[in-house]
Design a protein around this motif. Sequence first.
Motif, short mmCIF file in Angstrom:
data_model
loop_
_atom_site.label_atom_id
_atom_site.label_comp_id
_atom_site.label_asym_id
_atom_site.label_seq_id
_atom_site.Cartn_x
_atom_site.Cartn_y
_atom_site.Cartn_z
N MET A 159 -22.92 -8.09 5.96
CA MET A 159 -21.73 -7.46 6.48
C MET A 159 -20.55 -7.92 5.63
SD MET A 159 -20.23 -7.55 10.35
CE MET A 159 -20.60 -5.91 10.88
N LYS A 160 -19.55 -7.04 5.50
CA LYS A 160 -18.35 -7.34 4.71
C LYS A 160 -17.09 -7.18 5.54
CE LYS A 160 -20.39 -7.65 0.63
NZ LYS A 160 -20.58 -8.91 -0.03
N GLU A 161 -16.07 -7.95 5.19
CA GLU A 161 -14.73 -7.75 5.70
C GLU A 161 -13.90 -7.24 4.54
OE1 GLU A 161 -10.96 -10.18 7.60
OE2 GLU A 161 -12.44 -11.25 6.41
N VAL A 162 -13.29 -6.08 4.72
CA VAL A 162 -12.37 -5.53 3.74
C VAL A 162 -10.98 -5.71 4.33
CG1 VAL A 162 -11.68 -3.48 2.45
CG2 VAL A 162 -14.10 -3.85 3.00
N LYS A 163 -10.17 -6.50 3.65
CA LYS A 163 -8.83 -6.81 4.15
C LYS A 163 -7.83 -6.26 3.14
CE LYS A 163 -8.39 -10.94 5.62
NZ LYS A 163 -8.24 -12.39 5.75
N ALA A 164 -6.80 -5.58 3.66
CA ALA A 164 -5.79 -5.00 2.79
C ALA A 164 -4.40 -5.35 3.29
CB ALA A 164 -5.95 -3.49 2.72
N TYR A 165 -3.50 -5.60 2.36
CA TYR A 165 -2.09 -5.79 2.66
C TYR A 165 -1.37 -4.61 2.06
CZ TYR A 165 -3.36 -10.44 4.10
OH TYR A 165 -3.93 -11.49 4.76
N VAL A 166 -0.79 -3.77 2.92
CA VAL A 166 -0.22 -2.49 2.49
C VAL A 166 1.16 -2.28 3.09
CG1 VAL A 166 -2.51 -1.44 2.23
CG2 VAL A 166 -1.30 -1.21 4.40
N HIS A 167 1.87 -1.31 2.55
CA HIS A 167 3.18 -0.95 3.08
C HIS A 167 3.00 -0.25 4.42
CE1 HIS A 167 5.69 -2.05 -0.33
NE2 HIS A 167 4.64 -1.75 -1.06
N ARG A 168 3.89 -0.56 5.34
CA ARG A 168 3.81 -0.03 6.70
C ARG A 168 3.78 1.50 6.71
NH1 ARG A 168 7.90 -2.77 10.20
NH2 ARG A 168 6.26 -4.31 10.39
N LYS A 182 -6.89 4.89 -2.13
CA LYS A 182 -6.46 6.29 -2.24
C LYS A 182 -5.28 6.59 -1.31
CE LYS A 182 -8.03 10.97 -1.19
NZ LYS A 182 -9.15 11.76 -0.68
N HIS A 183 -5.42 6.21 -0.05
CA HIS A 183 -4.40 6.55 0.95
C HIS A 183 -3.24 5.56 0.99
CE1 HIS A 183 -6.69 9.89 2.55
NE2 HIS A 183 -7.76 9.10 2.62
N GLY A 184 -3.38 4.43 0.30
CA GLY A 184 -2.33 3.41 0.31
C GLY A 184 -1.34 3.51 -0.83
N ARG A 185 -1.51 4.49 -1.70
CA ARG A 185 -0.63 4.61 -2.87
C ARG A 185 0.82 4.84 -2.45
NH1 ARG A 185 -4.89 8.32 -5.76
NH2 ARG A 185 -6.07 6.68 -6.83
N THR A 186 1.73 4.16 -3.15
CA THR A 186 3.16 4.27 -2.86
C THR A 186 3.96 4.81 -4.04
OG1 THR A 186 3.62 2.05 -3.65
CG2 THR A 186 3.07 2.28 -1.30
N ARG A 229 2.34 3.54 4.84
CA ARG A 229 1.07 4.11 4.38
C ARG A 229 -0.08 3.87 5.35
NH1 ARG A 229 1.86 7.80 2.67
NH2 ARG A 229 -0.25 7.97 1.92
N VAL A 230 0.11 2.99 6.32
CA VAL A 230 -1.03 2.56 7.14
C VAL A 230 -1.61 3.69 7.99
CG1 VAL A 230 0.22 1.67 9.16
CG2 VAL A 230 -1.94 0.62 8.45
N ALA A 231 -0.80 4.60 8.50
CA ALA A 231 -1.34 5.68 9.33
C ALA A 231 -2.31 6.54 8.52
CB ALA A 231 -0.21 6.54 9.90
N ASP A 232 -1.94 6.90 7.30
CA ASP A 232 -2.83 7.70 6.45
C ASP A 232 -4.12 6.94 6.12
OD1 ASP A 232 -1.08 9.84 6.41
OD2 ASP A 232 -0.18 9.27 4.50
#
Length: 105
Positions: free
Chosen positions: A1-10, A79-83, A12-15
């Motif tokens: 099992m893996k944990e994928v953790k991301a720190y993103v701009h607020r 893909k969805h986190g691009r700013t 972009r998070v809904a997308d």
Amino acid sequence: MKEVKAYVHRGRVADIVHGLEQAGFVHLSVNDVKGLLSASSERERTYSIELGERVTNQVRLEVFCEDAEAAEAVALIRKHGRTGQRIGGWVYVSAVEEAWPIEGG
């Protein structure tokens, strides 16, 4: 099992969450955090008394998935986190050694 953790701009998070959900990822958590990402707007910036400097309001997203699904989760987040910035956040993948459900009864 893996944990994928991301720190993103607020902003972009809904997308990102919608993209992950559409692909079948359901083990997600989303937390507001403060960090040092470059702000995409002044609304993301605030001053941290604890740190004594300006910080950016951002989101920590955690996805837990099978090993074979981690690359897809990373691709969707990127893909969805691009700013439009050179670096719009970070994604990390870690191994999860064990996981158990908390049963209700």
